[in-house]
Write an enzyme that holds these catalytic residues in place. Structure first.
Site, PDB file in Angstrom:
ATOM      1  CB  CYS A 120     -93.661  11.947   5.782  1.00 18.56           C
ATOM      2  SG  CYS A 120     -92.290  12.087   6.972  1.00 18.56           S
ATOM      3  CB  CYS A 122     -90.723  16.209   7.493  1.00 18.88           C
ATOM      4  SG  CYS A 122     -90.766  15.598   5.806  1.00 18.88           S
ATOM      5  CE  LYS A 196     -86.509   9.249   3.944  1.00 22.21           C
ATOM      6  NZ  LYS A 196     -87.762   9.944   4.306  1.00 22.21           N
ATOM      7  NE  ARG A 206     -83.965  16.439   4.112  1.00 22.49           N
ATOM      8  CZ  ARG A 206     -83.030  15.892   4.866  1.00 22.49           C
ATOM      9  NH1 ARG A 206     -81.960  16.607   5.211  1.00 22.49           N
ATOM     10  NH2 ARG A 206     -83.145  14.647   5.289  1.00 22.49           N
ATOM     11  NE  ARG A 218     -86.223  15.249   8.393  1.00 22.03           N
ATOM     12  CZ  ARG A 218     -86.587  15.958   7.338  1.00 22.03           C
ATOM     13  NH1 ARG A 218     -86.163  15.613   6.140  1.00 22.03           N
ATOM     14  NH2 ARG A 218     -87.374  17.016   7.463  1.00 22.03           N
ATOM     15  CD  GLU A 234     -84.876   0.391  10.323  1.00 24.57           C
ATOM     16  OE1 GLU A 234     -86.111   0.275  10.339  1.00 24.57           O
ATOM     17  OE2 GLU A 234     -84.233   1.011  11.201  1.00 24.57           O
ATOM     18  CE  LYS A 249     -86.093   9.572  -0.362  1.00 22.76           C
ATOM     19  NZ  LYS A 249     -87.231  10.292   0.200  1.00 22.76           N
ATOM     20  CE1 TYR A 314     -88.754  14.351  -7.736  1.00 21.69           C
ATOM     21  CE2 TYR A 314     -86.717  13.165  -7.293  1.00 21.69           C
ATOM     22  CZ  TYR A 314     -87.861  13.781  -6.847  1.00 21.69           C
ATOM     23  OH  TYR A 314     -88.142  13.817  -5.501  1.00 21.69           O
TER      24      TYR A 314
END
Length: 324
Positions: A120, A122, A196, A206, A218, A234, A249, A314
Site C-alpha cells: 500500500c 498510505c 476490506k 493508523r 477512505r 470485491e 478485514k 496481534y
C-alpha cells in the site's frame, strides 16, 4: 415429563468437551503483523496497542524469534518512512525501504518463516491516502495501481513469499499479478485484502503506522459495511483477477461475511483480527470487565469456526499464553 434428548451429556465433563470440541487453531495458522521502521537500535512501544512495537531492521530477528519459537507460521510486514513523503508515496517502492531491507534479514534468520508484506502507499504519501490524488482530490485508481505494482515487485525482489495489496483499488490484483509474472515472480503468492471494510476499528493501527489521511476518509474506496453483496463481489473479482488468498478485514464484526466468503470460494481465506479488536479486549480486561484469556480464546475460535484458514492477529505474539 420424559426428556428425549439430553445434550448436556455431551458436555458433562472437561474430558468429554475436549474430545468433542473443535481444537484451538494451530500456531502455524497464525500471521503476526510487524511494524518495521528505519534507523538502528529502535524498539518503540505503541501506546494504543500494548505489547506491540515498531522495530528497526537490526533488532527484527530478536523481536521475531520468540514468536517463531511458539510455532507461528508467518509475519506480515508493515513499513513506514521518516524521509520526506510525497504525493505518490515513492518511498514505498524504494529498494532501501525498511520493508525491502527487512525481508532478506528475516529470511536468513528464519528460513522456514513465511514472510508476507503489505502493499500500500498510505504510510508513504504526504496526504495519507492509498494512492495519488487527481485534480478533484480523489484517489486516482489507475495511477495507484501502477504504483502498487512497483511496491509489490520491489517486495518480491527482496524475497517476500507473499505480497498483500490492501489499497482496495479496482484492478489492483490483476495489475500486480501481471507485473509479478512479467518480472519472473510467478511463484510469489498474492493475498488480497479482498473484502476490506471502511471500519472504525483501524484507529490504533493508523497510530502505529502514522497513516491516517490528512483530509477526508477512505469510504470512497474501502467497502461499505452496509452493503454485503458489493463487499462479497470485491472478493469474487479478486479471485477472477488471480489472487491466491482472499481476506476479510476486520474479522470479529464480520463473521457473517467470513462465513459467506468461505462458502463461495475454494481459495484459502484469511481473517484479519485488526488493531481495534485487539486493543478493545485489552482495555476491557484492564478495567476488570472481562477475563483476557477467555475473551481472546473465544474470539480466535470464532474466526476459526467461521471458516478462516489463516488468522492475521496481534495475539499471535502471545500464542502460547492462550493456547490452553
Amino acid at each position: 415429563m420424559q426428556i428425549l434428548t439430553r445434550l448436556r451429556r455431551l458436555r458433562r465433563t472437561p474430558e468429554i468437551r475436549r474430545l468433542l470440541d473443535m481444537p484451538f487453531p494451530a500456531a502455524s495458522k497464525f500471521v503476526w503483523p510487524v511494524f518495521v521502521v528505519e534507523g538502528k537500535g529502535r524498539r518503540e512501544e505503541i501506546p494504543s496497542m500494548p505489547g506491540q512495537c515498531r522495530v528497526s531492521v537490526d533488532l527484527l530477528p530478536q523481536w521475531v524469534e520468540p514468536v517463531v519459537r511458539q510455532g507461528v507460521g508467518s509475519v506480515l510486514l508493515f513499513g513506514q518512512t521518516e524521509k520526506a513523503k510525497d504525493a505518490a508515496g515513492s518511498g514505498a517502492f524504494s529498494p532501501r525501504g525498511a520493508v525491502q531491507k527487512a525481508i532478506p534479514v528475516l529470511k536468513r534468520a528464519f528460513p522456514d518463516l513465511v514472510v508476507m508484506t503489505d502493499v500500500c502507499l498510505c504510510a508513504y504519501t504526504d496526504h495519507g491516502h492509498c494512492g495519488p490524488l487527481d485534480r478533484h482530490g480523489q484517489v486516482d485508481n489507475d495511477a495507484a495501481c501502477e504504483l502498487l505494482t512497483k511496491v509489490a515487485v520491489s517486495h518480491a525482489q527482496a524475497g517476500a513469499d507473499v505480497v498483500a495489496p490492501s489499497a482496495m483499488m479496482d484492478g489492483q490484483v490483476m495489475a500486480i499479478r501481471d507485473a509479478l509474472d512479467e518480472n519472473d515472480f510467478t511463484q510469489t503468492l498474492l493475498m488480497s485484502y479482498s473484502t476490506k471494510f471502511a471500519s472504525a476499528m483501524y484507529g490504533p493501527f493508523r497510530d502505529a503506522e502514522n497513516s491516517a489521511p490528512s483530509a477526508g476518509d477512505r469510504k470512497g474506496y474501502q467497502a461499505s459495511y452496509a452493503n454485503l453483496r458489493v463487499a462479497l463481489s470485491e472478493s469474487d473479482l479478486d479471485e477472477d483477477e488471480g489472487a491466491d488468498i482472499l481476506m476479510v478485514k476486520p474479522a470479529l464484526f464480520y463473521l457473517d461475511v467470513l462465513a459467506k466468503l468461505r462458502e463461495r470460494t475454494d481459495l484459502p481465506v484469511a481473517a484479519y483480527n485488526v488493531s481495534g479488536e485487539y486493543s478493545m479486549l485489552i482495555a476491557t480486561a484492564e478495567r476488570g470487565w472481562g477475563d483476557l484469556h477467555g475473551m481472546v480464546r473465544e474470539s480466535l475460535m470464532a474466526l476459526d469456526r467461521a471458516g478462516a484458514d489463516l488468522i492475521i492477529s496481534y495475539w499471535a505474539s502471545r500464542y502460547a499464553e492462550f493456547v490452553q
